[in-house]
Design an enzyme around this catalytic site. Structure first.
Site, PDB file in Angstrom:
ATOM      1  N   LYS A  35      15.323  -3.476  50.071  1.00 56.22           N
ATOM      2  CA  LYS A  35      14.381  -4.290  50.849  1.00 56.22           C
ATOM      3  C   LYS A  35      14.085  -3.733  52.239  1.00 56.22           C
ATOM      4  O   LYS A  35      13.789  -4.487  53.158  1.00 56.22           O
ATOM      5  CB  LYS A  35      14.863  -5.743  50.928  1.00 56.22           C
ATOM      6  CG  LYS A  35      15.042  -6.375  49.554  1.00 56.22           C
ATOM      7  CD  LYS A  35      15.448  -7.821  49.574  1.00 56.22           C
ATOM      8  CE  LYS A  35      15.520  -8.366  48.146  1.00 56.22           C
ATOM      9  NZ  LYS A  35      16.006  -9.726  48.069  1.00 56.22           N
ATOM     10  N   HIS A  56     -16.105  -5.718  48.975  1.00 46.45           N
ATOM     11  CA  HIS A  56     -15.387  -6.846  49.583  1.00 46.45           C
ATOM     12  C   HIS A  56     -16.345  -7.841  50.232  1.00 46.45           C
ATOM     13  O   HIS A  56     -15.972  -8.994  50.445  1.00 46.45           O
ATOM     14  CB  HIS A  56     -14.319  -6.333  50.556  1.00 46.45           C
ATOM     15  CG  HIS A  56     -13.111  -5.816  49.827  1.00 46.45           C
ATOM     16  ND1 HIS A  56     -11.979  -6.573  49.640  1.00 46.45           N
ATOM     17  CD2 HIS A  56     -12.887  -4.651  49.183  1.00 46.45           C
ATOM     18  CE1 HIS A  56     -11.095  -5.879  48.930  1.00 46.45           C
ATOM     19  NE2 HIS A  56     -11.631  -4.700  48.643  1.00 46.45           N
TER      20      HIS A  56
HETATM   21  C1  LIG Z   1     -15.728  -4.089  42.883  1.00 50.82           C
HETATM   22  C2  LIG Z   1     -15.956  -2.823  42.079  1.00 50.82           C
HETATM   23  C3  LIG Z   1     -15.025  -2.827  40.871  1.00 50.82           C
HETATM   24  C4  LIG Z   1     -17.396  -2.784  41.588  1.00 50.82           C
HETATM   25  O1  LIG Z   1     -17.605  -1.556  40.937  1.00 50.82           O
HETATM   26  P1  LIG Z   1     -18.914  -1.257  40.100  1.00 50.82           P
HETATM   27  O2  LIG Z   1     -18.706   0.070  39.495  1.00 50.82           O
HETATM   28  O3  LIG Z   1     -20.098  -1.460  40.950  1.00 50.82           O
HETATM   29  O4  LIG Z   1     -18.849  -2.424  39.037  1.00 50.82           O
HETATM   30  P2  LIG Z   1     -19.617  -2.656  37.675  1.00 50.82           P
HETATM   31  O5  LIG Z   1     -20.260  -3.997  37.781  1.00 50.82           O
HETATM   32  O6  LIG Z   1     -20.467  -1.475  37.316  1.00 50.82           O
HETATM   33  O7  LIG Z   1     -18.406  -2.734  36.645  1.00 50.82           O
HETATM   34  C5  LIG Z   1     -17.533  -1.639  36.434  1.00 50.82           C
HETATM   35  C6  LIG Z   1     -16.207  -2.168  35.952  1.00 50.82           C
HETATM   36  O8  LIG Z   1     -15.551  -2.880  37.007  1.00 50.82           O
HETATM   37  C7  LIG Z   1     -14.891  -4.036  36.463  1.00 50.82           C
HETATM   38  N1  LIG Z   1     -15.470  -5.217  37.127  1.00 50.82           N
HETATM   39  C8  LIG Z   1     -16.545  -5.257  37.935  1.00 50.82           C
HETATM   40  N2  LIG Z   1     -16.732  -6.495  38.418  1.00 50.82           N
HETATM   41  C9  LIG Z   1     -15.748  -7.270  37.918  1.00 50.82           C
HETATM   42  C10 LIG Z   1     -15.390  -8.639  38.065  1.00 50.82           C
HETATM   43  N3  LIG Z   1     -16.097  -9.470  38.825  1.00 50.82           N
HETATM   44  N4  LIG Z   1     -14.316  -9.078  37.405  1.00 50.82           N
HETATM   45  C11 LIG Z   1     -13.606  -8.259  36.625  1.00 50.82           C
HETATM   46  N5  LIG Z   1     -13.883  -6.946  36.455  1.00 50.82           N
HETATM   47  C12 LIG Z   1     -14.940  -6.466  37.095  1.00 50.82           C
HETATM   48  C13 LIG Z   1     -15.115  -4.011  34.985  1.00 50.82           C
HETATM   49  O9  LIG Z   1     -13.987  -3.406  34.380  1.00 50.82           O
HETATM   50  C14 LIG Z   1     -16.333  -3.146  34.800  1.00 50.82           C
HETATM   51  O10 LIG Z   1     -16.320  -2.351  33.638  1.00 50.82           O
HETATM   52  P3  LIG Z   1     -16.526  -3.007  32.170  1.00 50.82           P
HETATM   53  O11 LIG Z   1     -15.251  -3.695  31.870  1.00 50.82           O
HETATM   54  O12 LIG Z   1     -17.672  -3.977  32.315  1.00 50.82           O
HETATM   55  O13 LIG Z   1     -16.787  -1.822  31.298  1.00 50.82           O
HETATM   56  C15 LIG Z   1     -15.697  -1.547  42.919  1.00 50.82           C
HETATM   57  O14 LIG Z   1     -16.614  -1.454  43.985  1.00 50.82           O
HETATM   58  C16 LIG Z   1     -14.304  -1.441  43.476  1.00 50.82           C
HETATM   59  O15 LIG Z   1     -13.325  -1.296  42.758  1.00 50.82           O
HETATM   60  N6  LIG Z   1     -14.154  -1.451  44.795  1.00 50.82           N
HETATM   61  C17 LIG Z   1     -12.826  -1.267  45.411  1.00 50.82           C
HETATM   62  C18 LIG Z   1     -12.215  -2.557  45.727  1.00 50.82           C
HETATM   63  C19 LIG Z   1     -10.735  -2.398  45.871  1.00 50.82           C
HETATM   64  O16 LIG Z   1     -10.088  -1.548  45.281  1.00 50.82           O
HETATM   65  N7  LIG Z   1     -10.125  -3.268  46.613  1.00 50.82           N
HETATM   66  C20 LIG Z   1      -8.687  -3.227  46.672  1.00 50.82           C
HETATM   67  C21 LIG Z   1      -8.173  -3.772  47.839  1.00 50.82           C
HETATM   68  S1  LIG Z   1      -8.414  -2.737  49.234  1.00 50.82           S
HETATM   69  C22 LIG Z   1      -6.939  -2.953  50.077  1.00 50.82           C
HETATM   70  O17 LIG Z   1      -6.352  -4.017  49.983  1.00 50.82           O
HETATM   71  C23 LIG Z   1      -6.254  -1.810  50.650  1.00 50.82           C
HETATM   72  C24 LIG Z   1      -6.854  -0.834  51.657  1.00 50.82           C
HETATM   73  C25 LIG Z   1      -8.290  -0.445  51.295  1.00 50.82           C
HETATM   74  O18 LIG Z   1      -6.815  -1.342  52.976  1.00 50.82           O
HETATM   75  C26 LIG Z   1      -5.874   0.353  51.543  1.00 50.82           C
HETATM   76  C27 LIG Z   1      -6.356   1.630  52.179  1.00 50.82           C
HETATM   77  O19 LIG Z   1      -6.216   1.780  53.396  1.00 50.82           O
HETATM   78  O20 LIG Z   1      -6.839   2.470  51.421  1.00 50.82           O
HETATM   79  N1  LIG Z   2      23.317 -10.085  45.281  1.00 46.63           N
HETATM   80  C1  LIG Z   2      22.495  -9.436  46.064  1.00 46.63           C
HETATM   81  O1  LIG Z   2      22.891  -8.755  47.008  1.00 46.63           O
HETATM   82  C2  LIG Z   2      21.039  -9.482  45.795  1.00 46.63           C
HETATM   83  C3  LIG Z   2      20.521 -10.329  44.849  1.00 46.63           C
HETATM   84  N2  LIG Z   2      19.171 -10.334  44.586  1.00 46.63           N
HETATM   85  C4  LIG Z   2      18.749 -11.261  43.545  1.00 46.63           C
HETATM   86  O2  LIG Z   2      19.404 -10.836  42.369  1.00 46.63           O
HETATM   87  C5  LIG Z   2      18.715 -11.360  41.246  1.00 46.63           C
HETATM   88  C6  LIG Z   2      18.613 -10.278  40.222  1.00 46.63           C
HETATM   89  O3  LIG Z   2      19.926  -9.840  39.929  1.00 46.63           O
HETATM   90  P1  LIG Z   2      20.272  -9.478  38.442  1.00 46.63           P
HETATM   91  O4  LIG Z   2      21.670  -8.957  38.452  1.00 46.63           O
HETATM   92  O5  LIG Z   2      19.200  -8.634  37.850  1.00 46.63           O
HETATM   93  O6  LIG Z   2      20.089 -10.866  37.680  1.00 46.63           O
HETATM   94  P2  LIG Z   2      21.099 -12.042  37.371  1.00 46.63           P
HETATM   95  O7  LIG Z   2      22.105 -12.260  38.435  1.00 46.63           O
HETATM   96  O8  LIG Z   2      20.247 -13.180  36.943  1.00 46.63           O
HETATM   97  O9  LIG Z   2      21.944 -11.453  36.137  1.00 46.63           O
HETATM   98  C7  LIG Z   2      21.361 -11.028  34.983  1.00 46.63           C
HETATM   99  C8  LIG Z   2      22.433 -10.980  33.897  1.00 46.63           C
HETATM  100  O10 LIG Z   2      21.807 -11.062  32.635  1.00 46.63           O
HETATM  101  C9  LIG Z   2      22.717 -10.597  31.679  1.00 46.63           C
HETATM  102  N3  LIG Z   2      21.943  -9.908  30.627  1.00 46.63           N
HETATM  103  C10 LIG Z   2      21.614 -10.467  29.441  1.00 46.63           C
HETATM  104  N4  LIG Z   2      20.891  -9.616  28.709  1.00 46.63           N
HETATM  105  C11 LIG Z   2      20.748  -8.478  29.429  1.00 46.63           C
HETATM  106  C12 LIG Z   2      20.078  -7.257  29.210  1.00 46.63           C
HETATM  107  N5  LIG Z   2      19.399  -7.015  28.082  1.00 46.63           N
HETATM  108  N6  LIG Z   2      20.118  -6.321  30.172  1.00 46.63           N
HETATM  109  C13 LIG Z   2      20.778  -6.536  31.320  1.00 46.63           C
HETATM  110  N7  LIG Z   2      21.459  -7.678  31.584  1.00 46.63           N
HETATM  111  C14 LIG Z   2      21.422  -8.658  30.642  1.00 46.63           C
HETATM  112  C15 LIG Z   2      23.681  -9.661  32.400  1.00 46.63           C
HETATM  113  O11 LIG Z   2      24.970 -10.229  32.257  1.00 46.63           O
HETATM  114  P3  LIG Z   2      26.286  -9.286  32.208  1.00 46.63           P
HETATM  115  O12 LIG Z   2      26.400  -8.678  33.568  1.00 46.63           O
HETATM  116  O13 LIG Z   2      27.374 -10.247  31.923  1.00 46.63           O
HETATM  117  O14 LIG Z   2      26.092  -8.271  31.167  1.00 46.63           O
HETATM  118  C16 LIG Z   2      23.185  -9.684  33.840  1.00 46.63           C
HETATM  119  O15 LIG Z   2      24.226  -9.595  34.765  1.00 46.63           O
HETATM  120  C17 LIG Z   2      17.357 -11.805  41.739  1.00 46.63           C
HETATM  121  O16 LIG Z   2      17.337 -13.216  41.799  1.00 46.63           O
HETATM  122  C18 LIG Z   2      17.298 -11.224  43.136  1.00 46.63           C
HETATM  123  O17 LIG Z   2      16.461 -11.983  43.953  1.00 46.63           O
HETATM  124  C19 LIG Z   2      18.315  -9.482  45.212  1.00 46.63           C
HETATM  125  C20 LIG Z   2      18.775  -8.595  46.144  1.00 46.63           C
HETATM  126  C21 LIG Z   2      20.156  -8.589  46.565  1.00 46.63           C
END
Ligand SMILES: CC(C)(COP(=O)([O-])OP(=O)([O-])OC[C@H]1O[C@@H](n2cnc3c(N)ncnc32)[C@H](O)[C@@H]1OP(=O)([O-])[O-])[C@@H](O)C(=O)NCCC(=O)NCCSC(=O)C[C@@](C)(O)CC(=O)[O-]
Ligand SMILES: NC(=O)C1=CN([C@@H]2O[C@H](COP(=O)(O)OP(=O)(O)OC[C@H]3O[C@@H](n4cnc5c(N)ncnc54)[C@H](OP(=O)(O)O)[C@@H]3O)[C@@H](O)[C@H]2O)C=CC1
Length: 426
Positions: A250, A421
């Protein structure tokens, strides 16, 4: 006090849920807390979990003037969340959507899947969905988990470096005993290795475990405590803290980027030039240049660990949807995106997530909505063989990240980021 549900309800329904709370009892309990006769966190000892939550809502409403009817309208018995939260008052609802289905050619997940994403950021799902549609036109994305292991690194105090080295040698010679001690606490966890680090009179032992389908932090913390007791019994070292921050959990940390933590997973795809043109409105050359200048050089100049555009977006949205520990998005976004033009003029595109800490059992994965989201991916609970469900979830998140990276870099290339956006995200 403002009551937020039916004040005449007195029976606790067997199924549970907010409507099943005993509101008369909740009001009595709230009054006892107000009078200083009982503490907020003691309410569950005196009422069922839904009634205790209702009492706390009454107290918070009274103190803040807030009206908590939405927070109090949760859709499962509060009892189901007992291992996940203390002092519960209700839930926060985050919109959940899907993208895809996307074709995943993974080592553990080889199929088409809808990906569940929970977010409040408009345009995010449209973007990842576009990436999925591009991946499908390219014949699917390949994904593989390349390394797996959850770590816990206790810190020991020693007198000096000579004693530190003696501890390191003891650890090297007693691996079997350490493994036996650690594994005595778990049926699934397996100790893989212990890597020592000496800093002055501090020795950090970085324990790494295969935790199968569990994210594993509880599992490895309990197992490592047992191993530490052996270390203290057999050497002169003294345990200072069960977590010495070299784990690293974390917090942004280079060790996770280099050594990995949880799952290290890569997804890649070759997108034909004509698909880049038709669906992404740009060229392979432009995407490769943006990736170099933005994700690589820009990130290097910023001192960022995230050599990517927005891997945190799909990771966080899929973490929320599937009940992962949301604080571990810090490590989950530790990813490098690469892009290059192939000899055929197509686009090779990849994303490698170094430290994706995820599970399909334990933690928040058991909650009703989160386990339904895991069902969408077909990975709820333990896999067969153990660990395969968590591998499959890692591959799905990596492909979601690949789709998000493709679409955002393309939007930057076609200068569509702000217009997207404007139309979708506000
Ligand atoms: C918005 C688009 C997709 C348009 O893009 P477009 O090409 O104009 O869209 P379109 O209408 O031609 O459709 C193309 C495809 O987009 C999907 N699509 C299109 N519209 C929808 C909708 N309403 N709901 C669901 N899916 C949609 C859909 O899959 C579609 O294909 P199809 O399935 O039809 O073959 C494009 O411009 C885009 O992706 N823009 C980027 C937006 C983005 O990635 N935002 C992310 C967050 S940014 C951020 O948080 C982080 C940042 C930026 O700060 C990090 C950094 O610093 O880099
Ligand atoms: N303690 C800490 O310091 C921290 C805790 N957390 C928290 O820990 C939690 C996750 O811990 P985690 O140990 O994953 O979960 P759990 O504590 O919920 O334990 C999961 C248990 O599931 C059992 N289990 C059953 N089937 C399986 C399988 N197929 N594979 C693996 N284990 C299985 C295991 O028991 P057995 O061991 O008997 O085999 C395992 O210990 C989250 O809630 C998270 O937020 C997050 C960060 C730090």
């Amino acid at each position: 006090m403002t009551a937020d549900a039916d004040p005449d309800a007195t029976e606790t329904d067997e199924a549970g849920g907010p409507a099943a709370a005993d509101f008369e009892r909740a009001a009595e309990l709230a009054a006892e807390v107000s009078d200083g006769d009982r503490r907020l966190h003691e309410l569950d000892d005196n009422a069922d979990p839904d009634t205790a939550a209702a009492a706390r809502r009454l107290l918070v409403e009274d103190q803040s003037g807030a009206e908590l009817s939405s927070i109090g309208s949760y859709g499962f018995p509060a009892e189901a969340a007992e291992p996940n939260i203390e002092n519960m008052i209700g839930t926060v609802q985050v919109p959940l959507g899907v993208v895809g289905p996307v074709d995943i050619n993974g080592g553990a997940l080889d199929d088409e899947r809808y990906l569940p994403l929970a977010t409040t950021e408009g345009a995010l799902l449209a973007s990842v969905n576009r990436g999925c549609s591009v991946i499908n036109r390219a014949g699917g994305a390949t994904a593989r988990v390349t390394k797996a292991g959850m770590t816990r690194a206790p810190v020991f105090r020693v007198d000096d470096v000579a004693e530190g080295l003696a501890l390191v040698e003891w650890v090297r010679e007693h691996g079997d005993e350490l493994r036996e001690a650690a594994e005595s606490t778990t049926n699934h966890g397996e100790l893989q290795d212990v890597t020592p680090y000496v800093v002055g009179n501090n020795v950090y032992l970085r324990f790494r475990y295969d935790t199968k389908d569990a994210m594993g932090m509880n599992m490895v913390t309990i197992a490592t405590k047992e191993a530490c007791e052996l270390v203290e019994a057999e050497t002169s070292a003294s345990l200072v803290a069960l977590s010495g921050n070299l784990c690293t959990d974390k917090k942004p940390a280079a060790i996770n980027a280099v050594e990995g933590r949880g799952r290290s997973v890569t997804a890649d795809v070759v997108v034909p030039r004509e698909v880049v043109d038709a669906k992404l409105h740009t060229t392979p050359e432009a995407i490769a240049e943006i990736n170099t200048r933005k994700n690589l050089i820009g990130s290097a100049k910023a001192g960022s660990f995230g050599f990517n555009a927005h891997v945190a977006n799909p990771v966080a949205a899929m973490f929320l949807a599937t009940g992962q520990d949301e604080a571990q998005v810090v490590e989950g976004a530790n990813a490098i995106t690469t892009a290059e033009v192939t000899d055929d003029g197509d686009l090779y595109f990849s994303v490698s997530l170094a430290s994706l800490e995820i599970g399909t059992v334990g933690g928040g994965t058991k909650l009703p909505t989160q386990s339904e989201a895991l069902d969408i991916l077909g990975v709820r609970g333990g896999g067969d063989p153990a660990g395969s469900n968590a591998d499959a979830l890692a591959e799905a998140i990596a492909v979601g990240s690949l789709a998000g990276e493709l679409s955002l870099l393309a939007a930057l290339g076609s200068r569509h980021l702000s217009s997207a956006h404007e139309s979708l995200g506000r």
